[in-house]
Design an enzyme around this catalytic site. Sequence first.
Site, PDB file in Angstrom:
ATOM      1  CB  SER A 103      -0.965   0.008   1.193  1.00 36.68           C
ATOM      2  OG  SER A 103      -0.290  -0.254   2.397  1.00 36.68           O
ATOM      3  CG  HIS A 124      -0.848  -5.256   2.046  1.00 39.84           C
ATOM      4  ND1 HIS A 124      -0.234  -5.118   3.259  1.00 39.84           N
ATOM      5  CD2 HIS A 124      -0.822  -4.014   1.467  1.00 39.84           C
ATOM      6  CE1 HIS A 124       0.161  -3.857   3.415  1.00 39.84           C
ATOM      7  NE2 HIS A 124      -0.188  -3.167   2.340  1.00 39.84           N
ATOM      8  CG  HIS A 134       5.861  -9.112   7.889  1.00 33.60           C
ATOM      9  ND1 HIS A 134       6.836  -8.291   7.364  1.00 33.60           N
ATOM     10  CD2 HIS A 134       4.732  -8.366   7.964  1.00 33.60           C
ATOM     11  CE1 HIS A 134       6.315  -7.098   7.151  1.00 33.60           C
ATOM     12  NE2 HIS A 134       5.041  -7.109   7.496  1.00 33.60           N
ATOM     13  NE  ARG A 138       2.370  -4.126  12.249  1.00 32.12           N
ATOM     14  CZ  ARG A 138       2.196  -4.248  10.938  1.00 32.12           C
ATOM     15  NH1 ARG A 138       1.674  -3.238  10.248  1.00 32.12           N
ATOM     16  NH2 ARG A 138       2.534  -5.356  10.296  1.00 32.12           N
ATOM     17  CG  ASP A 186      -3.335  -8.191   8.857  1.00 36.20           C
ATOM     18  OD1 ASP A 186      -3.854  -7.117   9.192  1.00 36.20           O
ATOM     19  OD2 ASP A 186      -2.542  -8.289   7.908  1.00 36.20           O
TER      20      ASP A 186
HETATM   21  N1  CMX Z   1       1.144 -19.973   5.946  1.00 38.43           N
HETATM   22  C1  CMX Z   1       1.594 -20.931   5.090  1.00 38.43           C
HETATM   23  N2  CMX Z   1       2.632 -20.746   4.240  1.00 38.43           N
HETATM   24  C2  CMX Z   1       3.256 -19.552   4.317  1.00 38.43           C
HETATM   25  C3  CMX Z   1       2.869 -18.539   5.217  1.00 38.43           C
HETATM   26  C4  CMX Z   1       1.760 -18.776   6.038  1.00 38.43           C
HETATM   27  N3  CMX Z   1       1.292 -17.845   6.869  1.00 38.43           N
HETATM   28  N4  CMX Z   1       3.683 -17.479   5.046  1.00 38.43           N
HETATM   29  C5  CMX Z   1       4.559 -17.809   4.058  1.00 38.43           C
HETATM   30  N5  CMX Z   1       4.285 -19.063   3.624  1.00 38.43           N
HETATM   31  C6  CMX Z   1       4.913 -19.758   2.493  1.00 38.43           C
HETATM   32  C7  CMX Z   1       4.713 -18.908   1.250  1.00 38.43           C
HETATM   33  O1  CMX Z   1       3.430 -19.134   0.680  1.00 38.43           O
HETATM   34  C8  CMX Z   1       5.849 -19.363   0.376  1.00 38.43           C
HETATM   35  O2  CMX Z   1       5.503 -20.616  -0.182  1.00 38.43           O
HETATM   36  P1  CMX Z   1       5.778 -20.965  -1.742  1.00 38.43           P
HETATM   37  O3  CMX Z   1       7.281 -20.910  -1.866  1.00 38.43           O
HETATM   38  O4  CMX Z   1       5.189 -22.311  -1.902  1.00 38.43           O
HETATM   39  O5  CMX Z   1       5.093 -19.891  -2.535  1.00 38.43           O
HETATM   40  C9  CMX Z   1       6.968 -19.600   1.379  1.00 38.43           C
HETATM   41  O6  CMX Z   1       6.309 -19.792   2.648  1.00 38.43           O
HETATM   42  C10 CMX Z   1       7.949 -18.481   1.524  1.00 38.43           C
HETATM   43  O7  CMX Z   1       7.287 -17.302   1.899  1.00 38.43           O
HETATM   44  P2  CMX Z   1       8.071 -16.107   2.636  1.00 38.43           P
HETATM   45  O8  CMX Z   1       9.253 -15.760   1.812  1.00 38.43           O
HETATM   46  O9  CMX Z   1       8.286 -16.463   4.059  1.00 38.43           O
HETATM   47  O10 CMX Z   1       6.990 -14.975   2.627  1.00 38.43           O
HETATM   48  P3  CMX Z   1       6.753 -13.793   1.577  1.00 38.43           P
HETATM   49  O11 CMX Z   1       7.699 -12.705   1.902  1.00 38.43           O
HETATM   50  O12 CMX Z   1       6.740 -14.315   0.190  1.00 38.43           O
HETATM   51  O13 CMX Z   1       5.285 -13.378   1.935  1.00 38.43           O
HETATM   52  C11 CMX Z   1       3.481 -12.943   3.392  1.00 38.43           C
HETATM   53  C12 CMX Z   1       4.977 -12.727   3.146  1.00 38.43           C
HETATM   54  C13 CMX Z   1       3.057 -12.057   4.552  1.00 38.43           C
HETATM   55  C14 CMX Z   1       2.706 -12.533   2.150  1.00 38.43           C
HETATM   56  C15 CMX Z   1       3.243 -14.442   3.744  1.00 38.43           C
HETATM   57  O14 CMX Z   1       3.895 -14.755   4.949  1.00 38.43           O
HETATM   58  C16 CMX Z   1       1.774 -14.776   3.829  1.00 38.43           C
HETATM   59  O15 CMX Z   1       1.163 -15.080   2.794  1.00 38.43           O
HETATM   60  N6  CMX Z   1       1.167 -14.724   5.069  1.00 38.43           N
HETATM   61  C17 CMX Z   1      -0.253 -14.935   5.224  1.00 38.43           C
HETATM   62  C18 CMX Z   1      -1.017 -13.683   4.781  1.00 38.43           C
HETATM   63  C19 CMX Z   1      -0.833 -12.552   5.752  1.00 38.43           C
HETATM   64  O16 CMX Z   1      -0.946 -12.703   6.955  1.00 38.43           O
HETATM   65  N7  CMX Z   1      -0.584 -11.343   5.218  1.00 38.43           N
HETATM   66  C20 CMX Z   1      -0.534 -10.106   6.039  1.00 38.43           C
HETATM   67  C21 CMX Z   1       0.863  -9.523   6.171  1.00 38.43           C
HETATM   68  C22 CMX Z   1       0.837  -8.239   6.974  1.00 38.43           C
HETATM   69  C23 CMX Z   1       0.148  -7.150   6.188  1.00 38.43           C
HETATM   70  O17 CMX Z   1       0.644  -6.745   5.144  1.00 38.43           O
HETATM   71  O18 CMX Z   1      -0.932  -6.703   6.603  1.00 38.43           O
END
Ligand code: CMX
Length: 393
Positions: free
Chosen positions: A199, A229, A276, A285, A331
Amino acid sequence: MRGVKCLVTETSVLDPLEGIRYRGYSLPELLNKLPKAKGSAQPLPESVFWLLLTGEIPSFSQAEALSKEFASRADLPAHIVQLLNNIPADLHPMSQLSAAVTAMNSESKFAKAYAKGLKKSEYWRYVLDDSIDLISKLPVAAAMIYRNVFKDGKIKAVDYSEDYAQNFASLLGFDDPGFTDMLRLYLVIHADHEGGNVSAHTTHLVGSALSDPYLAYAAGLNGLAGPLHGLANQQVLLWLEKFKKLLGDSPITKEKVSEIVLKLLESENVIPGYGHAVLRRTDPRYLCQREFAHKHLPDDSNFKLVSILYEVVPDILERQGKARNPWPNVDAHSGILLQHYGLTEPNFYTVLFGVSRSLGTLASLVWDRALGLPLERPKSLSTEKLKYLSKKH
Ligand code: CMX
């Protein structure tokens, strides 16, 4: 782009272990130092905008003056009221908010001055004026969406003697001081998370084309509306509902919780609220909200569930070995506080995030123009070109 240092953002810096600092202050420091609302232990969110913009913590009277400024600019233009009253009620609340913010650019003082011819050194003044207008109007637009979609469509008037969160709470239709305090905390902790998140980065990128603050922030809102996000706060609640269905009448033990989490992980891509892109420990947070819950809702059943998930999920994610950060983010906790105080409609949650995030992204946008930052235009290559270059070297 992870780890590529290519942005300048004055308002806050995110440390992977320590979490966010607004202008050098950690969240616990801010909750202590920022001026508090009258009769409340929680800070005034308007003081966060002051801090992010100026680098200084305002006095109570400075924050109060800003409350009055926001209240005095809160009225929506008639065409936005008409738009929100006619938009389909089943359109997601974030799409409604984004549409309203886009259409509010009819009011942009920056766009009008730019069209007449404006010196570059003057851009920031108009961007600041527009940003204050937009921050002032967001709670009214958000509350209209809430009242139209989930309630009777009626909305109270803004009270010029009240602070930003108090007005927002009563526009939404809540008169419990506990709700207002929780909202103050919510608005403070969601306001900013340095420049690279979707964002903030989108607002900065679109603003770099000299699109006015309304257009730039509407773009940021569209990014916030993604499930990875800001929409994660809605997804967490839906996930918790699925969890509870699978749990049924069984007692909540760590073993049972673990079994259900693993089952859900088979059918869902991610556990929302965990992981994250930058953080590598529990999000401060999350911890601020946990502390609030310990104090104000220790016996809440959702809080108990979220707490036991906190004990179980990180181990599961660590064993799965994919997520770089197995710990909860902001979140994972926000929705259950809202549920406790009666705001029970999960698909409205990201709109609250959208009101708060304006404080940081718009303060940054003012600095972008004050610093004369250029159009953002990274270079891209085709796969063919990359293959050619890799062979060549
Ligand atoms: N549950 C299961 N698998 C997860 C996970 C979770 N909460 N978080 C990361 N992973 C997986 C990813 O999907 C990715 O898998 P693939 O390689 O198969 O695609 C792998 O772990 C590596 O991910 P990462 O490098 O640790 O995480 P990213 O930097 O790519 O993504 C985030 C970060 C937040 C998008 C991810 O942790 C996620 O999807 N979390 C759940 C959604 C969430 O809570 N988002 C809110 C974030 C805060 C905000 O912006 O408000």
